[in-house]
Write a protein that holds these residues in place. Structure first.
Motif, PDB file in Angstrom:
ATOM      1  N   LEU A 234      -0.344 -10.392   4.528  1.00 21.84           N
ATOM      2  CA  LEU A 234      -0.632 -10.712   6.081  1.00 21.84           C
ATOM      3  C   LEU A 234      -1.965 -10.462   6.516  1.00 21.84           C
ATOM      4  N   ASP A 235      -2.354 -11.101   7.628  1.00 22.06           N
ATOM      5  CA  ASP A 235      -3.739 -10.614   8.207  1.00 22.06           C
ATOM      6  C   ASP A 235      -3.537 -10.925   9.806  1.00 22.06           C
ATOM      7  N   ILE A 237      -3.680  -6.928   8.830  1.00 21.07           N
ATOM      8  CA  ILE A 237      -2.522  -6.070   8.189  1.00 21.07           C
ATOM      9  C   ILE A 237      -2.362  -5.008   9.158  1.00 21.07           C
ATOM     10  N   ASP A 238      -3.355  -4.318   9.930  1.00 23.67           N
ATOM     11  CA  ASP A 238      -3.157  -3.153  10.891  1.00 23.67           C
ATOM     12  C   ASP A 238      -1.812  -3.723  12.016  1.00 23.67           C
ATOM     13  N   GLN A 239      -2.028  -4.705  12.368  1.00 28.34           N
ATOM     14  CA  GLN A 239      -1.420  -5.150  13.594  1.00 28.34           C
ATOM     15  C   GLN A 239       0.079  -5.437  13.029  1.00 28.34           C
ATOM     16  N   ALA A 240       0.130  -5.833  11.855  1.00 29.98           N
ATOM     17  CA  ALA A 240       1.336  -6.195  11.431  1.00 29.98           C
ATOM     18  C   ALA A 240       2.080  -4.755  10.847  1.00 29.98           C
ATOM     19  N   VAL A 241       1.342  -3.845  10.733  1.00 28.54           N
ATOM     20  CA  VAL A 241       2.060  -2.376  10.201  1.00 28.54           C
ATOM     21  C   VAL A 241       2.511  -1.839  11.482  1.00 28.54           C
ATOM     22  N   GLN A 242       2.037  -2.128  12.711  1.00 30.64           N
ATOM     23  CA  GLN A 242       2.602  -1.663  13.810  1.00 30.64           C
ATOM     24  C   GLN A 242       3.764  -2.268  14.357  1.00 30.64           C
ATOM     25  N   LEU A 243       3.907  -3.465  14.254  1.00 30.54           N
ATOM     26  CA  LEU A 243       4.968  -4.291  14.516  1.00 30.54           C
ATOM     27  C   LEU A 243       6.083  -3.847  13.454  1.00 30.54           C
ATOM     28  N   VAL A 244       5.792  -3.715  12.391  1.00 33.36           N
ATOM     29  CA  VAL A 244       7.063  -3.605  11.325  1.00 33.36           C
ATOM     30  C   VAL A 244       7.515  -2.313  11.729  1.00 33.36           C
ATOM     31  N   LYS A 253       4.697   0.619   0.773  1.00 29.14           N
ATOM     32  CA  LYS A 253       3.370   1.046   0.554  1.00 29.14           C
ATOM     33  C   LYS A 253       2.454  -0.191   1.139  1.00 29.14           C
ATOM     34  N   LYS A 254       1.126   0.131   1.314  1.00 32.50           N
ATOM     35  CA  LYS A 254       0.235  -0.965   1.864  1.00 32.50           C
ATOM     36  C   LYS A 254      -0.756  -0.959   0.607  1.00 32.50           C
ATOM     37  N   GLU A 255      -0.925  -2.368   0.350  1.00 33.72           N
ATOM     38  CA  GLU A 255      -1.946  -2.549  -0.659  1.00 33.72           C
ATOM     39  C   GLU A 255      -2.950  -3.618  -0.242  1.00 33.72           C
ATOM     40  N   GLY A 256      -4.206  -3.346   0.176  1.00 32.27           N
ATOM     41  CA  GLY A 256      -5.084  -4.608   0.758  1.00 32.27           C
ATOM     42  C   GLY A 256      -4.159  -5.135   1.875  1.00 32.27           C
ATOM     43  N   HIS A 257      -3.975  -6.652   1.630  1.00 27.57           N
ATOM     44  CA  HIS A 257      -3.465  -7.332   2.653  1.00 27.57           C
ATOM     45  C   HIS A 257      -1.860  -7.516   2.292  1.00 27.57           C
ATOM     46  N   ASP A 258      -1.512  -6.595   1.266  1.00 28.10           N
ATOM     47  CA  ASP A 258      -0.142  -6.734   0.988  1.00 28.10           C
ATOM     48  C   ASP A 258       0.691  -5.503   1.524  1.00 28.10           C
ATOM     49  N   LEU A 259       1.729  -5.897   2.088  1.00 29.42           N
ATOM     50  CA  LEU A 259       2.791  -4.706   2.536  1.00 29.42           C
ATOM     51  C   LEU A 259       4.138  -4.943   1.690  1.00 29.42           C
ATOM     52  N   PHE A 260       4.543  -3.881   1.390  1.00 33.02           N
ATOM     53  CA  PHE A 260       5.802  -3.719   0.734  1.00 33.02           C
ATOM     54  C   PHE A 260       6.817  -3.130   1.388  1.00 33.02           C
TER      55      PHE A 260
END
Lengths: 306, 312
Positions: A234-235, A237-244, A253-260
């Motif tokens: 995702l890009d 990524i931070d915005q995505a984390v909030q949404l998730v 876990k979070k790895e660069g642009h990858d979210l597990f």
């Protein structure tokens, strides 16, 4: 279910004061491929050696077709073809003479049968050359040939794909599956290639510190849980984390642009839709099927990591 | 039984299809050729006299010796020499067919070493290479496997012995021809000289060599099985073969030394009239002592092999 071909009954093995195998009991049935899994030193090879009579057990018994390996060794072992660890053959003899050697040790193996087995393992062009000229893969095949020579009903293979190239591994795997399915052979395989075991075996027994931690059928073993792990690229990524987080998904876990993320299969398209609605660029969705390896580590020692 | 012979056949195949075994046969052949050629080289020695003149001269000396010190040995030698002169029987020296073949009995020293090398590796090499695992996971009992290996070892010894004899015959024929092929073996017994078969006499000499050969091969087999170490098995056995007589010289002053293995290996004194190693030792005594050792070795080897866990 049918009668088991091999029964381990509270098998115990001690070396001096050290107990290597603690009351190991399990059954193996015709037509199944049983995987024997465990970290190094867990007692896999010791157990296999006891099944084929190379080592004496301290207590307990092993029955092959109901015959005790202790008291009726010859009757019991004649049903078994085995490779224990590497297939060590007589290097100064040709492959063919190696097979003649083993053919002489049992009743009823004809020249025709030898040729048949040689053909089966694909060694026909080089069978009359000395074994010392063979590659590891060819020795592995010759080892398989000697194990199959007397048409056994039980095949015991310690690390059968060791040293084979991917094509060879695939071939052996298909061959083992065919033997089990078509000829009803019971096959015991031990391997450190866990992904290989996953493809080859019906049931897997996990041994640790000389104890059987569990016996699982491969299907249930791997797919036990409804939730899977999904990797999203995702890009930003931070915005995505909030949404998730807002939707209560479990982030592993979070790895660069990858979210597990751990979630149910059905939830994947829903999450994707939400991400796209928020103008988050979604580059990839990858379902990380939980592999046997993960489960294996979890069962044997995963707790230590967490 | 049929199956057992197949197992022995297997072991023979493994031994005889080794390159090193072929080398041993070639070495044996070379050694025998060497002995023959050296004998041939000295053939011309003292040839200005006929064998009759030589024997007469020898008898002259022997008679003097007998007068000074009358012993059984000199008397026998005199009687045999006289018999030769009377019946025109040329002595079988190293340059005759039989003499050469008889000299080649010494080749048994090589045969013993070669047989020890094979015996010392026949069990331990299977452990060393890991092939023991495939060998023992068959519907054959461990004792039967071990027996097949032992029988194969003795067979190998026999083949080497026969090879030694056959090679020496061929070499003798090539170097010295068949001169004196019909000459008998002369021996002295109960006050008279008798004629015997030369061939049987030589077989007898081989037989005497076979006694220590079988014992040393059995020891090598034992060490090979118990310690699973080829080098140790070969090394210790050959050391015993070489140092046995030395150890014996050292122990000769002790009365109990007659029970030592080495003291009972050479049975020739019981046949050629030389005194035994210790007073009171007879053929029966030596045979019994060896039988006890042999049974102990065999029992120990079998018990160890049957019980052992195979972790190779």
């Amino acid at each position: 279910m049918t009668q088991p071909v091999i029964q381990l009954q509270k098998v115990k093995k001690k070396f001096g004061n050290k107990t290597i195998i603690k009351e190991l009991s399990f059954d193996i049935f015709p037509g199944e491929v049983f995987g024997f899994l465990g970290p190094n030193g867990a007692g896999k090879t010791t157990t296999i050696r006891m099944i084929v009579g190379l080592m004496n057990m301290t207590e307990g018994d092993i029955l092959i077709f109901g015959q005790s390996i202790k008291s009726h060794y010859k009757e019991a072992i004649k049903h078994v073809g085995a490779i224990v660890e590497n297939p060590e053959l007589y290097k100064h003899l040709s492959g063919y003479r190696n097979l003649i050697h083993y053919a002489r040790m049992v009743r009823g193996v004809t020249k025709k049968r030898i040729d048949e087995v040689v053909d089966l393992v694909g060694l026909t062009p080089r069978i009359h050359e000395k074994v010392k000229t063979y590659s590891l893969g060819m020795r592995q095949r010759l080892g398989l040939a000697q194990a199959l020579l007397h048409s056994p009903q039980i095949l015991i293979l310690d690390e059968p794909t060791n040293g084979l190239d991917p094509a060879g591994i695939r071939e052996i795997r298909q061959y083992i599956r065919r033997l089990a399915a078509e000829e009803g052979l019971a096959v015991i395989v031990s391997s450190h290639l866990l992904s290989e075991m996953e493809l080859m075996c019906d049931r897997i027994g996990i041994i640790q510190n000389g104890q059987l931690v569990g016996v699982h059928s491969v299907g249930e073993f791997v797919g036990e849980e409804a939730e899977i792990i999904v990797r999203l690229t995702l890009d930003p990524i931070d915005q995505a984390v909030q949404l998730v987080k807002r939707y209560d998904y479990k982030i592993i876990k979070k790895e660069g642009h990858d979210l597990f993320i751990r979630m149910e299969n059905e939830a994947i398209p829903i999450l994707a839709e939400r991400l796209i609605q928020q103008q988050i660029k979604l580059y990839g969705i990858h379902a990380e099927a939980k592999s046997l390896e993960d489960r294996f580590l979890e069962v044997t020692g995963g707790q230590d990591i967490v | 039984m049929f199956k057992f012979l197949k197992l022995v056949q297997n072991e023979n195949m493994k031994s005889f299809r080794r390159f090193s075994t072929l080398v041993m046969f070639i070495m044996l052949l070379c050694a025998l050729v060497f002995i023959g050629v050296v004998n041939k080289h000295y053939e011309t020695h003292d040839s200005n006299k006929t064998w009759q003149q030589q024997l007469q001269a020898e008898n002259h000396d022997l008679q003097k010796q007998f007068k000074a010190n009358p012993d059984e040995h000199t008397k026998e030698a005199l009687a045999i020499n006289t018999y030769r002169l009377d019946h025109a029987l040329k002595p079988t020296d190293s340059t005759s067919f039989w003499g050469s073949v008889k000299d080649a009995v010494n080749g048994m020293q090589f045969v013993m070493i070669f047989a020890i090398i094979i015996a010392g590796g026949i069990v331990s090499s299977e452990f060393g290479s890991g092939t023991i695992k495939l060998l023992l996971t068959r519907p054959v009992s461990r004792s039967t496997i071990l027996l097949s290996k032992y029988v194969s070892t003795l067979f190998t010894l026999l083949v080497f012995g026969v090879a030694c004899f056959v090679f020496s015959c061929l070499i003798a024929a090539a170097l010295f021809g068949f001169d004196g092929l019909s000459s008998p073996y002369l021996f002295y017994s109960e006050g008279a000289v008798h004629e015997g078969s030369m061939l049987l006499h030589i077989f007898g000499l081989y037989g005497l060599q076979m006694v220590p050969a079988i014992m040393f091969v059995t020891v090598a087999f034992l060490i090979s099985t118990v310690f699973r170490n080829t080098a140790l098995a070969i090394g210790l056995s050959i050391f015993g073969l070489m140092a046995g007589s030395l150890v014996l010289q050292f122990l000769a002053r002790f009365g109990w030394s007659k029970y030592v293995l080495f003291a009972n290996l050479d049975w020739s004194p019981y046949f050629n009239g030389n005194g035994p190693f210790q007073k009171g030792m007879t053929l029966g005594f030596s045979a019994t002592v060896l039988a006890v050792y042999y049974l102990l070795f065999i029992a120990f080897t079998w018990i160890i092999f049957k019980k052992r866990d195979v972790a190779a």
